[in-house]
Design an enzyme around this catalytic site. Structure first.
Site, PDB file in Angstrom:
ATOM      1  N   ASP A  65       0.795  -1.201   0.080  1.00 54.23           N
ATOM      2  CA  ASP A  65       0.059   0.006  -0.052  1.00 54.23           C
ATOM      3  C   ASP A  65       0.913   1.206   0.075  1.00 54.23           C
ATOM      4  OD1 ASP A  65      -1.727   1.959   0.541  1.00 54.23           O
ATOM      5  OD2 ASP A  65      -1.794   1.386   2.693  1.00 54.23           O
ATOM      6  N   GLY A  79       1.169   4.762   0.610  1.00 56.14           N
ATOM      7  CA  GLY A  79       0.617   6.045   1.195  1.00 56.14           C
ATOM      8  C   GLY A  79       0.940   7.382   0.820  1.00 56.14           C
ATOM      9  N   ASN A  80       0.592   8.487   1.466  1.00 60.41           N
ATOM     10  CA  ASN A  80       1.095   9.678   1.122  1.00 60.41           C
ATOM     11  C   ASN A  80       2.605   9.833   1.979  1.00 60.41           C
ATOM     12  OD1 ASN A  80      -0.611  11.534  -0.505  1.00 60.41           O
ATOM     13  ND2 ASN A  80      -2.009  10.790   1.082  1.00 60.41           N
ATOM     14  N   GLY A  86     -10.442   7.031  -2.540  1.00 57.77           N
ATOM     15  CA  GLY A  86      -9.023   6.442  -2.452  1.00 57.77           C
ATOM     16  C   GLY A  86      -8.887   4.959  -2.322  1.00 57.77           C
ATOM     17  N   ALA A  87      -7.977   4.497  -3.209  1.00 57.83           N
ATOM     18  CA  ALA A  87      -7.911   3.128  -3.306  1.00 57.83           C
ATOM     19  C   ALA A  87      -7.442   2.530  -1.812  1.00 57.83           C
ATOM     20  CB  ALA A  87      -6.617   2.854  -4.272  1.00 57.83           C
ATOM     21  N   ASP A  88      -6.699   3.307  -1.076  1.00 60.59           N
ATOM     22  CA  ASP A  88      -6.716   2.523   0.452  1.00 60.59           C
ATOM     23  C   ASP A  88      -7.601   2.241   1.059  1.00 60.59           C
ATOM     24  OD1 ASP A  88      -6.930   5.188   0.605  1.00 60.59           O
ATOM     25  OD2 ASP A  88      -5.624   5.552   2.174  1.00 60.59           O
ATOM     26  N   ARG A  89      -9.130   3.324   0.945  1.00 65.77           N
ATOM     27  CA  ARG A  89     -10.106   3.282   1.490  1.00 65.77           C
ATOM     28  C   ARG A  89     -11.080   2.057   1.013  1.00 65.77           C
ATOM     29  NH1 ARG A  89     -13.069   8.898   0.915  1.00 65.77           N
ATOM     30  NH2 ARG A  89     -14.478   8.050   2.558  1.00 65.77           N
ATOM     31  N   THR A 112      -1.755   9.360   7.397  1.00 62.61           N
ATOM     32  CA  THR A 112      -1.498  11.012   6.711  1.00 62.61           C
ATOM     33  C   THR A 112      -2.926  11.761   6.984  1.00 62.61           C
ATOM     34  OG1 THR A 112       0.245  10.241   5.386  1.00 62.61           O
ATOM     35  CG2 THR A 112      -0.546  12.603   5.024  1.00 62.61           C
TER      36      THR A 112
END
Length: 256
Positions: free
Chosen positions: A6, A8-9, A107-110, A133
């Site tokens: 994953d 992330g920012n 968001g893909a992570d969500r 983040t």
């Protein structure tokens, strides 16, 4: 074995699953502009140094909220593992009913976290709080309807905003404060960040519960790098640090 990661920012987190069980997890800072070679070499090296043969990786799934890293991630998987990764994006099978105006905006992570949540707790209404983040609050019904949720600044972002936006407030370590009333500037900031986050999340969980479930409390799952600080704050029914990675593994199953 399955490799999931994953982007992330702030951090890239990943894990390796063997027969459905995570056997290894890793993290590194996200560096926008990283090439496919740099990422591929890192992934192979971190596996090798932890006793995992990259030749044993049979499938890869990833998600990213950093568009500039998407091409590098796909290229690294193909060049260094010989595998086309499953990327969380519009059009893949998620097992969710997306009740969102424009699903491409999610968001893909969500999405990965929601997939992981319904896989771990089938048949339950769920609120997922992902503390990275940004802090996101996502609402999923027992019928796997993804309603969306809330996005607010994460605790680290809030701390840096205080330090950069004022003349005298310092950057502080994010910790559980010794007491609510700080007797130093650092202590006062730490207390404000910690208890302010608790207050905000209590209210957001409450209003989302009222809005989506008519006040019937859902299961609340915490995840993300900062969630461990709030394990004893009474916010979460359980904390699952690997929830996004679990969701990526489940997404592979759904799209075989």
């Amino acid at each position: 074995m399955i490799l999931t990661f994953d982007i992330g920012n702030t951090q890239l987190s990943g894990g390796v699953f063997d027969n459905g069980t995570m056997i290894f997890q890793f993290r590194r800072g996200t560096v926008p502009g990283t090439s496919s070679d740099e990422l591929g070499v890192f992934l192979r090296l971190v596996l090798r140094e932890n006793g995992i043969d990259s030749e044993q990786i049979t499938e890869i799934a990833c998600c990213s909220v950093v568009p500039s890293m998407n091409y590098a991630a796909a290229g690294a998987c193909v060049k260094y593992f010989g595998k086309e990764p499953l990327t969380i994006r519009a059009g893949i099978k998620t097992g969710l009913k997306l009740k969102y105006g424009n699903p491409k905006e999610i968001g893909a992570d969500r999405i990965a976290a929601a997939i992981g949540a319904v896989s771990l707790e089938p048949g339950k209404s769920i609120i997922v709080v992902d503390m990275g983040t940004a802090t996101t609050v996502d609402v999923i019904s027992a019928e796997k309807e993804y309603f969306g949720g809330v996005i607010l600044a994460g605790i680290n972002m809030s701390m840096h905003a205080l330090a950069s936006g004022t003349a005298q407030l310092p950057v502080v370590e994010i910790v559980v404060p010794e007491k609510p009333c700080g007797n130093s500037t650092a202590g006062a900031i730490q207390s404000g960040l910690y208890y302010g986050t608790i207050g905000a999340l209590k209210e957001l969980i409450h209003v989302c519960t009222e809005d989506a479930f008519g006040g019937n409390r859902p299961l609340v799952i915490g995840t993300g790098g900062m969630s461990h600080l709030f394990e004893k704050a009474g916010l979460f029914d359980r904390v699952v640090p690997s929830l996004v990675l679990d969701g990526l593994r489940k997404a592979l199953e759904l799209n075989r």
